[in-house]
Design a protein around this motif. Structure first.
Motif, mmCIF file in Angstrom:
data_model
loop_
_atom_site.group_PDB
_atom_site.id
_atom_site.type_symbol
_atom_site.label_atom_id
_atom_site.label_comp_id
_atom_site.label_asym_id
_atom_site.label_seq_id
_atom_site.Cartn_x
_atom_site.Cartn_y
_atom_site.Cartn_z
ATOM 1 N N LEU A 351 0.841 -1.160 -0.040
ATOM 2 C CA LEU A 351 -0.059 0.149 -0.166
ATOM 3 C C LEU A 351 0.825 1.537 0.053
ATOM 4 N N GLN A 352 2.155 1.194 0.302
ATOM 5 C CA GLN A 352 3.078 2.288 0.206
ATOM 6 C C GLN A 352 3.821 2.117 -1.036
ATOM 7 N N ASN A 353 3.897 1.245 -1.662
ATOM 8 C CA ASN A 353 4.925 1.025 -2.819
ATOM 9 C C ASN A 353 4.532 2.213 -3.926
ATOM 10 N N GLU A 354 5.519 2.690 -4.235
ATOM 11 C CA GLU A 354 5.512 3.866 -5.243
ATOM 12 C C GLU A 354 4.721 3.291 -6.597
ATOM 13 N N ALA A 355 5.050 2.089 -7.018
ATOM 14 C CA ALA A 355 4.490 1.518 -8.284
ATOM 15 C C ALA A 355 3.010 1.321 -7.930
ATOM 16 N N PHE A 356 2.523 1.196 -6.755
ATOM 17 C CA PHE A 356 1.185 1.009 -6.677
ATOM 18 C C PHE A 356 0.456 2.416 -6.531
ATOM 19 N N LEU A 357 1.134 3.293 -5.714
ATOM 20 C CA LEU A 357 0.654 4.698 -5.532
ATOM 21 C C LEU A 357 0.554 5.579 -6.645
ATOM 22 N N SER A 358 1.379 5.323 -7.662
ATOM 23 C CA SER A 358 1.472 6.240 -8.848
ATOM 24 C C SER A 358 0.805 5.400 -9.984
ATOM 25 N N TYR A 359 0.335 4.164 -9.993
ATOM 26 C CA TYR A 359 0.016 3.438 -11.115
ATOM 27 C C TYR A 359 -1.414 4.116 -11.633
ATOM 28 N N THR A 360 -1.455 4.205 -12.872
ATOM 29 C CA THR A 360 -2.692 4.866 -13.672
ATOM 30 C C THR A 360 -3.260 3.652 -14.337
ATOM 31 N N THR A 369 -5.829 4.791 -10.106
ATOM 32 C CA THR A 369 -6.593 3.841 -9.472
ATOM 33 C C THR A 369 -5.946 3.657 -8.174
ATOM 34 N N GLY A 370 -4.466 3.589 -8.216
ATOM 35 C CA GLY A 370 -3.638 3.305 -6.963
ATOM 36 C C GLY A 370 -4.112 4.384 -6.048
ATOM 37 N N LYS A 371 -4.014 5.573 -6.355
ATOM 38 C CA LYS A 371 -4.310 6.814 -5.591
ATOM 39 C C LYS A 371 -5.771 6.812 -5.105
ATOM 40 N N ILE A 372 -6.669 6.667 -5.909
ATOM 41 C CA ILE A 372 -8.057 6.450 -5.646
ATOM 42 C C ILE A 372 -8.634 5.509 -4.798
ATOM 43 N N PHE A 373 -8.184 4.349 -5.024
ATOM 44 C CA PHE A 373 -8.608 3.169 -4.214
ATOM 45 C C PHE A 373 -7.676 3.016 -3.070
ATOM 46 N N GLY A 374 -6.359 3.407 -2.923
ATOM 47 C CA GLY A 374 -5.448 3.267 -1.794
ATOM 48 C C GLY A 374 -5.826 4.421 -0.672
ATOM 49 N N GLU A 375 -6.511 5.464 -1.150
ATOM 50 C CA GLU A 375 -6.694 6.558 -0.235
ATOM 51 C C GLU A 375 -8.104 6.022 0.474
ATOM 52 N N GLY A 376 -8.909 5.109 -0.273
ATOM 53 C CA GLY A 376 -9.993 4.714 0.582
ATOM 54 C C GLY A 376 -10.108 3.582 1.482
ATOM 55 N N VAL A 377 -8.554 2.924 1.681
ATOM 56 C CA VAL A 377 -8.401 1.947 2.586
ATOM 57 C C VAL A 377 -8.471 2.268 3.831
ATOM 58 N N ALA A 378 -7.986 3.480 4.122
ATOM 59 C CA ALA A 378 -7.928 4.243 5.446
ATOM 60 C C ALA A 378 -9.372 4.327 6.099
ATOM 61 N N LYS A 379 -10.597 4.416 5.267
ATOM 62 C CA LYS A 379 -11.824 4.716 5.442
ATOM 63 C C LYS A 379 -12.412 3.434 5.790
#
Length: 428
Positions: A351-360, A369-379
């Motif tokens: 979840l902190q991997n740059e390849a995940f966070l920056s993935y489009t 989608t990495g950012k969109i869904f990754g931010e949702g995990v905390a909720k």
């Protein structure tokens, strides 16, 4: 003794009998026990939907020399009965078996069917979302499954269809259309007025979106008593979903109309947990690449779905199967699976991997989608799902919603049918 209690005890007794039969059947495989140190020529992995494992198993084959067979079932509703049969007969189960959150507790009830992974894999307890890791354990501490994904929610929508209806198409503007469910309904009404077509695929999809935002008991209370008729979460999902029958394309999730509707443009929006991205893409086809995009879900986050990988006791190679499950759920593998088909990582490093966070996602108009869904995990808040959650949802709630949606029953009659069927389907 009330009817629900009696049914529950009868169901429990019946299931115990099935497990006993399964145990006897499994004993018949003793002659097939591999020799000490024998390496498997092949391991079998059972999944449903899209897990994104196709390229990963090729890597595993190259690293180990062990062939991996992927057996994919499209729908969880078809997957579960096959798994029940495998366990009851003591043969046929894969070496590595995916267990979705809706059926996990049902199979936890009979831990003897599963290998305790604790002595077979490294200690990964600090590497995953804490609540996700704990849900993979039985009440007595046995590690039944390693975490795969979680189903952070969003809305997948067709930009071309929105444009044709005179609606905004950019994802931030689309997200702003529906801060709540009432606004989503109003947007759907505008779309239908402009096009004459259904806006959302079905009210069962709406129900799922609302239901898994609640962060509380759904069909069962903490003691696993059926509360379907009194659950505030279920009532909220019911009222919200039935209010949107006027904007529905009546293409219920997993139906042939639903699969075909992606390509044909029968509906303009559907609710997308992260793992749904691969299913939308597969069914929409290459010709619709770039027409889909991803926006926020009404009323904030939510979680729909997510799984674990377990090893059935009947596997002849439990050590190797556990290592394969460990490989498929590692941080690196979870990122690769997400990029391939969308299942959202639960491994904290992933979840902190740059390849995940920056993935489009190129198919979804380059959506981050990495950012969109990754931010949702905390909720995401874990929801209590009882032992027969999936059966109640698929065989009681959704049929009742469809009967109302299709005009076969009034809203009150449909609700009464749901309450009746929930008591039957939920007995354990």
């Amino acid at each position: 003794m009330n009817l629900t209690t009696r049914r529950t005890r009868l169901a429990a007794a019946a299931l115990a009998a099935v497990v006993a039969v399964g145990g006897l059947a499994a004993c018949g495989n003793d002659d097939d026990t591999p020799a000490e140190g024998e390496k498997p020529a092949k391991l079998v992995v059972d999944t449903f939907g899209e897990f994104g494992y196709e390229e990963l198993v090729k890597q595993y084959e190259q690293q180990t020399g062990i062939k991996v067979e992927l057996r994919k079932t499209a729908q969880l509703g078809d997957y579960r009965p096959k798994l029940v049969r495998y366990l009851a007969t003591g043969r046929g189960a894969a070496d590595v078996t995916a267990l979705e959150e809706g059926i996990l507790n049902e199979f936890k009830a009979n831990p003897g069917n599963w290998v305790d992974l604790t002595p077979l894999v490294a200690d990964h307890s600090k590497e995953y979302l804490p609540w996700k890791w704990e849900l993979g354990k039985t009440p007595d501490g046995k590690l039944l499954g390693l975490p795969t994904d979680v189903g952070s929610l969003a809305v997948c929508y067709r930009k071309d269809l929105f444009q044709a209806a005179g609606l905004p198409t950019e994802r931030d503007q689309v997200s702003a259309l529906w801060p709540d469910w009432n606004s989503f309904h109003q947007t759907g009404q505008k779309y239908k007025q402009a096009t004459g077509k259904g806006f959302v695929d079905s009210i069962t999809a709406v129900s799922n979106g609302v239901l898994f935002q609640q962060g509380t008991d759904l069909f069962y209370d903490k003691e696993n008593n059926i509360i379907a008729d009194t659950s505030p979460a279920v009532k909220t999902a019911w009222e919200t979903a039935t209010s949107m029958a006027d904007i529905s394309a009546k293409a219920s999730t997993w139906s042939q109309e639903w699969f075909g509707g992606f390509k044909q443009g029968t509906f303009a929006a559907t609710f997308c947990p992260s793992w749904m991205l691969g299913i939308v893409q597969e069914n929409s086809g290459e010709e619709n690449k770039g027409k889909w995009d991803v926006a926020a879900v009404p009323a904030g986050g939510g979680n729909w779905g997510g799984s674990w990988l377990a090893v059935p006791e009947q596997s002849k190679f439990p050590k190797e199967a556990a290592k394969l499950a460990e490989f498929l759920t590692s941080a690196t593998s979870q990122v690769e699976a997400f990029k391939a088909k969308g299942p959202l990582p639960t491994n904290l490093e992933a979840l902190q991997n740059e390849a995940f966070l920056s993935y489009t996602n190129e198919y979804f108009s380059g959506a981050p989608t990495g950012k969109i869904f990754g931010e949702g995990v905390a909720k995401i808040e874990p929801v209590h799902l009882g032992p027969k959650h999936q059966a109640v949802k698929e065989n009681a709630l959704e049929p009742a919603l469809r009967s109302f949606e299709n005009g076969q029953a009034s809203k009150q009659k449909a609700w009464e049918q749901f309450v009746k069927d929930a008591a039957i389907q939920g007995a354990f």
